[in-house]
Enzyme design. Structure first.
Site, PDB file in Angstrom:
ATOM      1  N   GLU A 161      -2.073   6.218  -7.836  1.00 41.96           N
ATOM      2  CA  GLU A 161      -2.541   4.833  -7.855  1.00 41.96           C
ATOM      3  C   GLU A 161      -3.168   4.434  -6.521  1.00 41.96           C
ATOM      4  O   GLU A 161      -2.603   4.689  -5.456  1.00 41.96           O
ATOM      5  CB  GLU A 161      -1.377   3.896  -8.168  1.00 41.96           C
ATOM      6  CG  GLU A 161      -1.765   2.423  -8.167  1.00 41.96           C
ATOM      7  CD  GLU A 161      -0.612   1.499  -7.829  1.00 41.96           C
ATOM      8  OE1 GLU A 161      -0.873   0.422  -7.270  1.00 41.96           O
ATOM      9  OE2 GLU A 161       0.546   1.870  -8.100  1.00 41.96           O
ATOM     10  N   ARG A 184       5.977  -4.236   3.379  1.00 41.49           N
ATOM     11  CA  ARG A 184       6.903  -4.086   2.249  1.00 41.49           C
ATOM     12  C   ARG A 184       8.104  -3.269   2.674  1.00 41.49           C
ATOM     13  O   ARG A 184       7.973  -2.251   3.346  1.00 41.49           O
ATOM     14  CB  ARG A 184       6.204  -3.404   1.060  1.00 41.49           C
ATOM     15  CG  ARG A 184       5.114  -4.265   0.442  1.00 41.49           C
ATOM     16  CD  ARG A 184       4.495  -3.606  -0.761  1.00 41.49           C
ATOM     17  NE  ARG A 184       3.386  -4.410  -1.279  1.00 41.49           N
ATOM     18  CZ  ARG A 184       2.555  -4.034  -2.241  1.00 41.49           C
ATOM     19  NH1 ARG A 184       2.718  -2.854  -2.812  1.00 41.49           N
ATOM     20  NH2 ARG A 184       1.579  -4.818  -2.646  1.00 41.49           N
ATOM     21  N   ARG A 238       3.253   6.008   1.276  1.00 43.07           N
ATOM     22  CA  ARG A 238       4.105   4.843   1.021  1.00 43.07           C
ATOM     23  C   ARG A 238       4.700   4.390   2.355  1.00 43.07           C
ATOM     24  O   ARG A 238       5.608   5.015   2.877  1.00 43.07           O
ATOM     25  CB  ARG A 238       5.204   5.192   0.022  1.00 43.07           C
ATOM     26  CG  ARG A 238       5.977   3.983  -0.508  1.00 43.07           C
ATOM     27  CD  ARG A 238       7.041   4.421  -1.502  1.00 43.07           C
ATOM     28  NE  ARG A 238       6.460   5.025  -2.681  1.00 43.07           N
ATOM     29  CZ  ARG A 238       6.036   4.360  -3.751  1.00 43.07           C
ATOM     30  NH1 ARG A 238       6.135   3.037  -3.793  1.00 43.07           N
ATOM     31  NH2 ARG A 238       5.515   4.996  -4.782  1.00 43.07           N
ATOM     32  N   SER A 272      -4.255  -1.760  -8.330  1.00 44.18           N
ATOM     33  CA  SER A 272      -3.778  -2.411  -9.556  1.00 44.18           C
ATOM     34  C   SER A 272      -4.526  -3.723  -9.700  1.00 44.18           C
ATOM     35  O   SER A 272      -4.567  -4.517  -8.753  1.00 44.18           O
ATOM     36  CB  SER A 272      -2.269  -2.687  -9.495  1.00 44.18           C
ATOM     37  OG  SER A 272      -1.530  -1.524  -9.750  1.00 44.18           O
ATOM     38  N   ARG A 294      -4.418   4.479   1.416  1.00 44.11           N
ATOM     39  CA  ARG A 294      -4.514   5.443   0.312  1.00 44.11           C
ATOM     40  C   ARG A 294      -5.954   5.918   0.127  1.00 44.11           C
ATOM     41  O   ARG A 294      -6.189   7.064  -0.267  1.00 44.11           O
ATOM     42  CB  ARG A 294      -3.960   4.829  -0.969  1.00 44.11           C
ATOM     43  CG  ARG A 294      -2.453   4.611  -0.910  1.00 44.11           C
ATOM     44  CD  ARG A 294      -1.827   4.367  -2.263  1.00 44.11           C
ATOM     45  NE  ARG A 294      -0.368   4.305  -2.149  1.00 44.11           N
ATOM     46  CZ  ARG A 294       0.467   4.424  -3.173  1.00 44.11           C
ATOM     47  NH1 ARG A 294      -0.004   4.601  -4.398  1.00 44.11           N
ATOM     48  NH2 ARG A 294       1.768   4.360  -2.976  1.00 44.11           N
TER      49      ARG A 294
END
Length: 430
Positions: free
Chosen positions: A349, A262, A277, A352, A391
């Site tokens: 988070e 990403r 991130r 999701s 994560r």
């Protein structure tokens, strides 16, 4: 993508759904474009019918020797042919414009989704596990003594720039163990089918799951035109692209471990420290393909699949229902799992889980037959992280840290580490 018939039937509901995502009413523009497009199509069809009739009459006039009628009808056929081509081209352009407009719009949230604009308006559904009481001030993952030898941001910056990391030694071993544990847990406990897919895909696949056309800046494209996947949701969901599944083929429940890429466009300044991130990371992704009647139940099931990984690792977390303004564009409802990170003293988070209805299926033209011989219907799709490996590594390291700088590791990982149970303060497995 949206069903134009549903917009025609209830434009007010369509605009109301988009308004919950902060989008101004667009149904009037869509319907005006649709009406013009349909008028051009009908005009072309009517002209085609006239041309067909005239073509038959041309033959009759020729056979009867009526040269005047033959010439008139022949010219009429040629005129109609030219007009039809122009109307069909205009209809095709209008159709493409309408499709592009519909492709750019997000999905409509379900009624049960709370209103809101950002994460502050999300609703907590439940918590599992209590954050540990530390006798010392817990550190962030990259500050823990045991972690420092195995997490090298400087080397990664020399290789690739910002938002990359080099893992080595015990930390790399635990990272690999987490991915293997997640795959085994999902296949053996949650009955998902392990799948391995490419990380390079055609543009149509990114279009099918909604990364294109609107969110292309969030991903990377090669010189050859391939796209690097931001998540294996892209490949797993597109396994049914263009397919008609027969009775008994649903549900399909996939799980895959993959590299993900990403660009993190728009995230400048956010989470720049550590590996929270990154531009390149690993994820274990779940995707379900089901029917309309089973979609919401499957969403609850998939949420539980993701929760069960955190339960098995003994990590405290909470399950959140996202508000309309905080959901991804393709979702109708989303549950976020947020794991407790003691180094940040907050929940972050880690998964999701989204139910997309037939939004992606329409883009992919993915359908199924409810019963033998029945008219095909669009499938319904779901996706969720099960979990983000990096994560999860952060959570394991921060929650297991000890005052002497070592890290105690979850029991579920011990078999994957040849019986090792901790990372010593010097960075070695012990």
């Amino acid at each position: 993508m949206h069903d134009i018939r549903a917009i025609r039937d209830n434009p007010q509901a369509f605009d109301a759904g988009l308004a919950r995502r902060g989008i101004a009413p667009v149904s009037a523009d869509i319907l005006a474009l649709d009406e013009t497009r349909r008028a051009r199509i009908k005009a072309a069809e009517d002209a085609q019918a006239e041309q067909n009739r005239a073509s038959k009459e041309v033959g009759a006039a020729k056979a009867s020797g009526d040269e005047a009628a033959f010439t008139r009808l022949r010219d009429l056929v040629a005129e109609k042919k030219s007009a039809i081509a122009a109307m069909q081209a205009e209809a095709a352009d209008l159709d493409a414009t309408l499709r592009d407009l519909l492709l750019a719009l997000p999905n409509l949230p379900l009624e049960r989704v709370p209103d809101g604009t950002d994460e502050a308006d999300n609703v907590e559904l439940r918590r599992s596990g209590a954050p540990r009481n530390f006798a010392f001030t817990p550190r962030e993952h990259f500050e823990i003594a045991a972690v420092k030898p195995g997490m090298d941001f400087q080397a990664a910056a020399r290789l690739s720039g910002a938002r990359f990391v080099v893992l080595r030694g015990a930390v790399a071993r635990v990272h690999r163990a987490l991915a293997q544990f997640m795959l085994d847990h999902h296949t053996e406990t949650n009955a998902l089918t392990e799948t391995w897919t490419p990380v390079l895909v055609l543009p149509e696949m990114m279009l099918g799951t909604g990364q294109l056309p609107k969110f292309g800046e969030d991903s990377y494209q090669t010189r050859e035109g391939f796209w690097l996947i931001p998540t294996s949701e892209v490949t797993l969901t597109n396994l049914v692209n263009g397919q008609i599944l027969e009775p008994g083929d649903l549900p399909r429940r996939y799980v895959a471990h993959s590299q993900c890429f990403r660009s993190e466009a728009g995230s400048a300044g956010r989470d720049t420290a550590g590996m929270l991130r990154q531009h390149q990371f690993e994820k274990v992704e779940m995707v379900s393909i089901t029917d309309a009647e089973s979609g919401l139940a499957e969403h609850e099931r998939m949420t539980r699949c993701a929760e069960s990984v955190l339960d098995a690792l003994g990590l405290p977390y909470r399950t959140m229902l996202l508000c309309a303004g905080d959901m991804g564009a393709g979702a109708r409802i989303t549950h976020d799992l947020e794991v407790w990170l003691p180094g940040q003293n907050t929940y972050r988070e880690i998964s999701s889980v989204s139910y997309c209805g037939d939004y992606q299926a329409r883009r992919m033209n993915a359908r199924h037959r409810p019963e033998a011989g029945a008219k095909p219907e669009f499938v319904h799709t779901l996706n969720g992280s099960g979990l983000a490996v990096g994560r999860t590594l952060i959570a394991v390291l921060e929650n297991g840290q000890q005052e002497d700088g070592s890290v105690d590791l979850p029991e579920a990982l011990h078999p994957y580490l040849r019986g090792k149970t901790r990372i010593a303060a010097d960075g070695t497995l012990a």
